[in-house]
Motif scaffolding. Structure first.
Motif, PDB file in Angstrom:
ATOM      1  N   GLY A 161      13.267   6.999  26.835  1.00 37.50           N
ATOM      2  CA  GLY A 161      12.119   6.085  26.934  1.00 37.50           C
ATOM      3  C   GLY A 161      12.479   4.642  27.241  1.00 37.50           C
ATOM      4  O   GLY A 161      11.846   3.996  28.078  1.00 37.50           O
ATOM      5  N   HIS A 162      13.511   4.118  26.574  1.00 37.41           N
ATOM      6  CA  HIS A 162      13.786   2.675  26.689  1.00 37.41           C
ATOM      7  C   HIS A 162      14.142   2.197  28.104  1.00 37.41           C
ATOM      8  O   HIS A 162      13.535   1.227  28.583  1.00 37.41           O
ATOM      9  N   PRO A 163      15.103   2.833  28.791  1.00 40.43           N
ATOM     10  CA  PRO A 163      15.454   2.294  30.108  1.00 40.43           C
ATOM     11  C   PRO A 163      14.309   2.364  31.117  1.00 40.43           C
ATOM     12  O   PRO A 163      14.132   1.441  31.923  1.00 40.43           O
ATOM     13  N   VAL A 164      13.508   3.403  31.056  1.00 36.45           N
ATOM     14  CA  VAL A 164      12.399   3.539  32.012  1.00 36.45           C
ATOM     15  C   VAL A 164      11.340   2.475  31.710  1.00 36.45           C
ATOM     16  O   VAL A 164      10.860   1.763  32.601  1.00 36.45           O
ATOM     17  N   ALA A 165      10.990   2.339  30.431  1.00 36.11           N
ATOM     18  CA  ALA A 165       9.985   1.337  30.036  1.00 36.11           C
ATOM     19  C   ALA A 165      10.450  -0.067  30.414  1.00 36.11           C
ATOM     20  O   ALA A 165       9.668  -0.902  30.872  1.00 36.11           O
ATOM     21  N   GLU A 166      11.735  -0.323  30.248  1.00 32.21           N
ATOM     22  CA  GLU A 166      12.270  -1.657  30.550  1.00 32.21           C
ATOM     23  C   GLU A 166      12.192  -1.960  32.053  1.00 32.21           C
ATOM     24  O   GLU A 166      11.821  -3.063  32.458  1.00 32.21           O
ATOM     25  N   ARG A 167      12.503  -0.964  32.849  1.00 25.95           N
ATOM     26  CA  ARG A 167      12.497  -1.146  34.316  1.00 25.95           C
ATOM     27  C   ARG A 167      11.121  -1.612  34.806  1.00 25.95           C
ATOM     28  O   ARG A 167      10.998  -2.373  35.738  1.00 25.95           O
ATOM     29  N   PHE A 168      10.064  -1.146  34.138  1.00 22.17           N
ATOM     30  CA  PHE A 168       8.698  -1.472  34.586  1.00 22.17           C
ATOM     31  C   PHE A 168       7.999  -2.466  33.635  1.00 22.17           C
ATOM     32  O   PHE A 168       6.793  -2.647  33.722  1.00 22.17           O
ATOM     33  N   ASN A 169       8.760  -3.069  32.732  1.00 25.44           N
ATOM     34  CA  ASN A 169       8.195  -4.024  31.753  1.00 25.44           C
ATOM     35  C   ASN A 169       6.957  -3.479  31.040  1.00 25.44           C
ATOM     36  O   ASN A 169       5.975  -4.203  30.847  1.00 25.44           O
ATOM     37  N   ILE A 170       7.021  -2.250  30.641  1.00 28.01           N
ATOM     38  CA  ILE A 170       5.857  -1.622  29.996  1.00 28.01           C
ATOM     39  C   ILE A 170       5.535  -2.314  28.662  1.00 28.01           C
ATOM     40  O   ILE A 170       4.377  -2.454  28.278  1.00 28.01           O
ATOM     41  N   GLN A 171       6.577  -2.810  27.987  1.00 24.43           N
ATOM     42  CA  GLN A 171       6.374  -3.429  26.670  1.00 24.43           C
ATOM     43  C   GLN A 171       5.538  -4.708  26.751  1.00 24.43           C
ATOM     44  O   GLN A 171       4.975  -5.152  25.757  1.00 24.43           O
ATOM     45  N   ASP A 172       5.432  -5.306  27.954  1.00 21.44           N
ATOM     46  CA  ASP A 172       4.650  -6.551  28.094  1.00 21.44           C
ATOM     47  C   ASP A 172       3.175  -6.294  28.381  1.00 21.44           C
ATOM     48  O   ASP A 172       2.403  -7.241  28.542  1.00 21.44           O
ATOM     49  N   GLY A 173       2.774  -5.041  28.525  1.00 30.51           N
ATOM     50  CA  GLY A 173       1.384  -4.729  28.835  1.00 30.51           C
ATOM     51  C   GLY A 173       1.103  -4.851  30.325  1.00 30.51           C
ATOM     52  O   GLY A 173       2.007  -5.141  31.133  1.00 30.51           O
ATOM     53  N   PHE A 174      -0.170  -4.682  30.678  1.00 26.45           N
ATOM     54  CA  PHE A 174      -0.529  -4.639  32.098  1.00 26.45           C
ATOM     55  C   PHE A 174      -0.422  -6.006  32.774  1.00 26.45           C
ATOM     56  O   PHE A 174      -1.044  -6.973  32.372  1.00 26.45           O
TER      57      PHE A 174
END
Ligand code: ATP
Ligand code: IP8
Length: 261
Positions: free
Chosen positions: A51-64
Motif C-alpha cells: 500500500g505505502h509505495p503506491v499511495a505515495e506515488r500518487f499522493n493519496i494521503q493528501d486527498g483529492f
C-alpha cells in the motif's frame, strides 16, 4: 478479545516494493492458532511494501488534488487487495476461520479521521466465531475526497467500541527504541511509554521514509491519543507472538494511552 496488528514491517519487506514475507506470515499463522485458541480475535494488517509505495506515488494521503490520483486510488486498493489475499489464504491454510473485511466498503473518514464505522459488522462476524481481518486502506473522505486510513487508527477505533483485553502490534523490531534500531546499533529499547515520558521520546522518533501514515511516530501518537494500552513486539523472533497472545511476558514496548493504567 484480542486485537492483533500484523504490521507491514513484519509481513512484507518495506525496502522492496511488493515483497511479501511468506515464511513469516506462515509462522505467525501457526502461532496465532496456538496462542488465540480460547479467545475472540480481530486481525488488522498494515500496508507494508504494497500500500505505502503506491499511495505515495500518487499522493493519496493528501486527498483529492488532481484527477491523475484516481488511478492511484484504484492501484492502492488493488495493492491492498493483493496483500490481503495472500495473508487471508495463509491464515485459512493454517486452519483459522478468517473473514476478510475491506475497510473502504464500510468505513469513511473526515479530514483523515474515521467518522463512520459500522462496528456491528465486526460484532456479528465475531458472534459467528469467525476472525475478522481488516487492513489499512484507501477510504472515502467527506472533506478531502479520499484518504489513507492506517491500520493503527482502525485499531484505536475498534478498541473504543469493543474493549479488548489485549492489543498486540507485531512488527519487525523489538519495540520502540530511543532511536531507530536499524540505523543505530546503540539504540536502547524503551519498555514503557506513558504520559510522563511520552513528550521526550516522541521528539526523537523519526518519520519513516516512504510510509504515508507516518511510521512509528504516528503509531505512538495514535495510541497515546486513544484510551488503549498496546504492546509492540517483534514477531520475527519465533515464539514471541504466541506468548504475547497468551498474555505471557515478552520483550517489547508497552504504550499506555489515556487510561494511564
Ligand atoms: P505498516 O505501517 O506498514 O503496517 P508497521 O505497523 O509494522 O508498518 P512501521 O510503521 O513500519 O510499523 O514501524 C516499524 C518500523 O519503524 C521499524 O521497522 C523500524 O525500522 C522503524 N523505526 C524508526 N525509528 C524507530 C524507533 N525509534 N523504534 C522502533 N522502530 C523504529
Ligand atoms: O500500514 C496504510 O496502513 P498502515 C495502508 O497500517 C495503505 O499504516 C493503503 C498505505
Amino acid at each position: 478479545m484480542i486485537i492483533l496488528k500484523l504490521g507491514g514491517s513484519l509481513i512484507t519487506d518495506k525496502k522492496k516494493e511488493f515483497s511479501i514475507r511468506q515464511d513469516v506470515i506462515d509462522r505467525a499463522a501457526r502461532e496465532i492458532k496456538e496462542g488465540a485458541k480460547d479467545t475472540q480475535l480481530i486481525i488488522v494488517h498494515g500496508g507494508g511494501s504494497f500500500g505505502h509505495p503506491v499511495a505515495e506515488r500518487f499522493n493519496i494521503q493528501d486527498g483529492f488534488k488532481d484527477k491523475k490520483q484516481i488511478q492511484g486510488i484504484v492501484l492502492t486498493r488493488k495493492a491492498m487487495t493483493d496483500l490481503n489475499q495472500q495473508v487471508i489464504t495463509t491464515l485459512l491454510d493454517n486452519g483459522l476461520p478468517v473473514i476478510s473485511l475491506q475497510p473502504s466498503a464500510f468505513i469513511t473518514c473526515s479530514s483523515g479521521r474515521i467518522d463512520r464505522f459500522n462496528i456491528d459488522i465486526i460484532k456479528r462476524f465475531l458472534e459467528l466465531e469467525t476472525i475478522p481481518v481488516l487492513f489499512g486502506d484507501v477510504v472515502l473522505d467527506k472533506k478531502q475526497g479520499f484518504c489513507i486510513l492506517s491500520g493503527d487508527q482502525i485499531i484505536a477505533n475498534l478498541s473504543a467500541h469493543l474493549n479488548p483485553k489485549r492489543i498486540i502490534l507485531a512488527a519487525d523490531v523489538d519495540g520502540i527504541f530511543d532511536k531507530n534500531p536499524k540505523k543505530h546499533a546503540s539504540a536502547r529499547l524503551i519498555k514503557e511509554i506513558n504520559q510522563n515520558n511520552f513528550n521526550e521520546i516522541y521528539q526523537n522518533l523519526e518519520k519513516l521514509e516512504g510510509d504515508v501514515t507516518g511510521g512509528i511516530k504516528n503509531k505512538v501518537m495514535e495510541i497515546m491519543n486513544s484510551k488503549t494500552n498496546q504492546t509492540i513486539i517483534n514477531a520475527l523472533v519465533p515464539g514471541r507472538l504466541k506468548k504475547a497472545l497468551l498474555g505471557e511476558e515478552v520483550r517489547g514496548t508497552k504504550v499506555i494511552g489515556k487510561t494511564g493504567k
